[in-house]
Scaffold this motif. Structure first.
Motif, PDB file in Angstrom:
ATOM      1  N   ARG A  59       0.828  -1.212   0.000  1.00 34.11           N
ATOM      2  CA  ARG A  59       0.000   0.000   0.000  1.00 34.11           C
ATOM      3  C   ARG A  59       0.866   1.267   0.000  1.00 34.11           C
ATOM      4  O   ARG A  59       0.654   2.195  -0.781  1.00 34.11           O
ATOM      5  N   LEU A  60       1.846   1.331   0.872  1.00 34.70           N
ATOM      6  CA  LEU A  60       2.718   2.508   0.967  1.00 34.70           C
ATOM      7  C   LEU A  60       3.552   2.683  -0.303  1.00 34.70           C
ATOM      8  O   LEU A  60       3.738   3.800  -0.796  1.00 34.70           O
ATOM      9  N   GLN A  61       4.056   1.560  -0.835  1.00 36.49           N
ATOM     10  CA  GLN A  61       4.879   1.666  -2.030  1.00 36.49           C
ATOM     11  C   GLN A  61       4.075   2.238  -3.203  1.00 36.49           C
ATOM     12  O   GLN A  61       4.562   3.048  -3.992  1.00 36.49           O
ATOM     13  N   GLY A  62       2.788   1.819  -3.284  1.00 31.56           N
ATOM     14  CA  GLY A  62       1.934   2.352  -4.342  1.00 31.56           C
ATOM     15  C   GLY A  62       1.658   3.837  -4.171  1.00 31.56           C
ATOM     16  O   GLY A  62       1.590   4.593  -5.149  1.00 31.56           O
ATOM     17  N   ILE A  63       1.481   4.269  -2.913  1.00 38.98           N
ATOM     18  CA  ILE A  63       1.234   5.699  -2.658  1.00 38.98           C
ATOM     19  C   ILE A  63       2.450   6.528  -3.046  1.00 38.98           C
ATOM     20  O   ILE A  63       2.333   7.560  -3.719  1.00 38.98           O
ATOM     21  N   TYR A  64       3.640   6.072  -2.638  1.00 43.28           N
ATOM     22  CA  TYR A  64       4.855   6.849  -2.910  1.00 43.28           C
ATOM     23  C   TYR A  64       5.145   6.946  -4.413  1.00 43.28           C
ATOM     24  O   TYR A  64       5.705   7.946  -4.882  1.00 43.28           O
ATOM     25  N   ARG A  65       4.782   5.891  -5.152  1.00 37.55           N
ATOM     26  CA  ARG A  65       5.042   5.927  -6.588  1.00 37.55           C
ATOM     27  C   ARG A  65       4.181   6.986  -7.293  1.00 37.55           C
ATOM     28  O   ARG A  65       4.548   7.476  -8.352  1.00 37.55           O
ATOM     29  N   GLU A  66       3.061   7.340  -6.703  1.00 34.06           N
ATOM     30  CA  GLU A  66       2.148   8.313  -7.321  1.00 34.06           C
ATOM     31  C   GLU A  66       2.474   9.761  -6.966  1.00 34.06           C
ATOM     32  O   GLU A  66       1.902  10.679  -7.538  1.00 34.06           O
ATOM     33  N   LEU A  67       3.362   9.970  -6.008  1.00 31.51           N
ATOM     34  CA  LEU A  67       3.661  11.328  -5.542  1.00 31.51           C
ATOM     35  C   LEU A  67       5.025  11.769  -6.061  1.00 31.51           C
ATOM     36  O   LEU A  67       6.003  11.017  -5.973  1.00 31.51           O
ATOM     37  N   ASP A  68       5.067  12.997  -6.618  1.00 28.66           N
ATOM     38  CA  ASP A  68       6.319  13.531  -7.143  1.00 28.66           C
ATOM     39  C   ASP A  68       7.351  13.686  -6.030  1.00 28.66           C
ATOM     40  O   ASP A  68       7.062  14.210  -4.953  1.00 28.66           O
ATOM     41  N   GLY A  69       8.546  13.218  -6.316  1.00 32.79           N
ATOM     42  CA  GLY A  69       9.647  13.346  -5.371  1.00 32.79           C
ATOM     43  C   GLY A  69       9.774  12.199  -4.399  1.00 32.79           C
ATOM     44  O   GLY A  69      10.806  12.071  -3.720  1.00 32.79           O
ATOM     45  N   LEU A  70       8.729  11.332  -4.278  1.00 32.44           N
ATOM     46  CA  LEU A  70       8.774  10.223  -3.310  1.00 32.44           C
ATOM     47  C   LEU A  70       8.958   8.864  -3.989  1.00 32.44           C
ATOM     48  O   LEU A  70       8.919   7.825  -3.308  1.00 32.44           O
ATOM     49  N   GLU A  71       9.162   8.857  -5.283  1.00 31.54           N
ATOM     50  CA  GLU A  71       9.274   7.586  -5.999  1.00 31.54           C
ATOM     51  C   GLU A  71      10.450   6.721  -5.544  1.00 31.54           C
ATOM     52  O   GLU A  71      10.336   5.478  -5.503  1.00 31.54           O
ATOM     53  N   PRO A  72      11.623   7.293  -5.177  1.00 34.26           N
ATOM     54  CA  PRO A  72      12.764   6.428  -4.821  1.00 34.26           C
ATOM     55  C   PRO A  72      12.635   5.729  -3.471  1.00 34.26           C
ATOM     56  O   PRO A  72      13.505   4.935  -3.106  1.00 34.26           O
ATOM     57  N   ILE A  73      11.608   5.953  -2.688  1.00 37.06           N
ATOM     58  CA  ILE A  73      11.516   5.394  -1.331  1.00 37.06           C
ATOM     59  C   ILE A  73      11.311   3.877  -1.393  1.00 37.06           C
ATOM     60  O   ILE A  73      10.490   3.360  -2.149  1.00 37.06           O
TER      61      ILE A  73
END
Length: 459
Positions: A59-73
């Motif tokens: 769930r968290l990985q999918g959220i971060y992939r959709e937000l600019d700047g948070l993709e590398p997390i």
């Protein structure tokens, strides 16, 4: 024995039924408790139970992939503890990622191992991407901007051409000053109209409202700061419309006297009777009383003479009026007159009045000659023109005799009286033109504006 077993089974079922009712699910009600993050904020619900770590990580990985700047997390979850790792370009995104993780249902704690990236390429990459996006927007916006600029230029040229139509503005306005004011106002209105159309085309009318609002506040502050200047400017407009005097008019404005040279947008210029230039602010002129001697060619003068307290004032007034009537420079209509003005301790004050035509006779010269003529006439008829008399009282001795000014010796003609009388009758009382000439020379020499217009009706 069988009955006892049945009774025991029935009692056991009664005891165990409530427990089962409480522990079992109820139709239509969600059995899971309402989840909340450790800091009490609303949570983002997971599709599975809170203890499923893989679901939280997904769930968290999918959220971060959709937000600019948070993709590398990178996200790892163990027993509800979320571990965040990786490098981010913006330092503010580190705390932002932690707050998002805390809001997911089932998260017990967050271990934030995120670091700010020191790679120059990674730091510049989003900046360059945003810059490229802005440039693309500007390129797409250029045709619309060009149309808006063309509209502004066209309205600017139209306003300037309208302001340069001097013959039109001079025809509809009473003087050149108002013509300039109307032309400038029209030019400004046309330019502002073009600006509104251009900004509306660009979708920036909100910006125009902010600009106009700021301009209004600034204008109000400036208005208070230059209140006197604005007052003087408005007074100039009103005077140019009213036309209270003409050039060469002999006026008294407040306590200032002189001949009018011109009316400018800032001041009224006079030539004093001493030949000096006098500039009076138009705000002062507009608020002052204006006495115009030139408007009426006939002007009256007056003077007072005192006779002895024992003389007949009626006879003295008759003698004075007869003498004034003989003067050639005085008008017959209105005729000269006299009145008893005051009875003093030792004399009687008589006031004599006469009228002249200012276009032919100088007021000061005529008054001076009239005083001389009446004085000589009264003295020739034996009327005394006494000095103030004081009566003294002595407590001891006899009172002193007081000599009367009406003694026969004083009633004789003085030497050369007839020649003096003839000289008064032929005295030069022609209108003074020296100041008039100075005003004419000043108007011809100066190139300063003049808002006085002889074609306009005078107030």
């Amino acid at each position: 024995m069988k009955s006892a077993l049945i009774l025991a089974a029935f009692v056991f079922s009664l005891v165990s039924y409530p427990c089962g009712a409480q522990s079992g699910p109820v139709a239509g009600v969600d059995p899971s408790p309402i989840a909340s993050s450790p800091d009490g904020t609303a949570t983002i619900s997971s599709t599975e139970a809170a203890n499923q770590d893989s679901d939280i990580a997904s769930r968290l990985q999918g959220i971060y992939r959709e937000l600019d700047g948070l993709e590398p997390i990178q996200v790892a979850v163990d027993s509800g503890v979320v571990v965040l790792s990786g490098s981010l370009v913006q330092s503010g995104d580190i705390d932002r990622a932690r707050q998002i993780a805390l809001r997911v249902d089932g998260v017990v704690a967050v271990q934030n191992n995120l670091k700010k990236s020191g790679d120059v390429s990674e730091t510049l990459s989003p900046v360059m991407a945003r810059l490229k996006e802005r440039l693309d927007q500007i390129v797409k916006f250029l045709p619309l901007l060009a149309i808006a600029l063309i509209i502004m230029v066209l309205f600017w040229l139209l306003g300037s051409a309208l302001a340069r139509a001097r013959s039109f503005w001079n025809r509809i306005s009473p003087n050149s000053f108002l013509a300039d004011l109307l032309a400038t106002t029209a030019r400004l209105l046309v330019i502002v109209t073009g600006l509104v159309i251009a900004l509306d085309l660009l979708g920036a009318t909100t910006l125009l409202g902010a600009i106009l609002g700021s301009a209004g506040v600034v204008g109000l502050a400036i208005g208070f700061a230059v209140k006197d200047t604005v007052d003087n400017y408005v007074s100039s407009i009103m005077l140019s419309i009213r036309q209270p005097f003409r050039a060469h008019d002999h006026v008294v404005i407040g306590d200032r006297e002189g001949l009018v040279i011109r009316l400018t947008s800032r001041a009224t210029i006079l030539m004093t009777l001493e030949g000096n230039h006098l500039r009076i602010p138009n705000s002062t002129v507009f608020m002052s009383e204006i006495l115009n001697y030139t408007r009426n060619s006939e002007r009256r003068f007056e003077f007072t003479l005192g006779i002895d307290a024992e003389d007949d004032p009626g006879e003295a007034m008759r003698v004075g009026i007869d003498r004034l009537s003989e003067l050639p420079f005085l008008l017959r209509d209105p005729a000269p007159s006299a009145r008893l003005d005051e009875v003093g301790d030792s004399n009687i004050i008589l006031k004599f009045l006469g009228w002249i035509d200012q276009t032919e006779t100088d007021w000061f010269k005529a008054r001076s000659a009239a005083i001389r003529a009446v004085k000589m006439a009264l003295e020739a008829q034996g009327f005394g023109l006494p000095e103030p008399t004081y009566r003294l009282r002595f407590d001891h001795g006899h009172p002193l005799e007081i000599a009367r000014s009406g003694a026969p010796a004083l009633r004789k003609k003085f030497k050369g009286e007839d020649k003096a009388t003839m000289a008064v009758d032929h005295q030069d009382v022609a209108a003074e033109t020296n100041i008039e000439k100075k005003v004419t020379e000043e108007r011809e020499r100066s190139v300063e504006e003049d808002m006085l217009d002889r074609r306009r009706p005078i107030e």
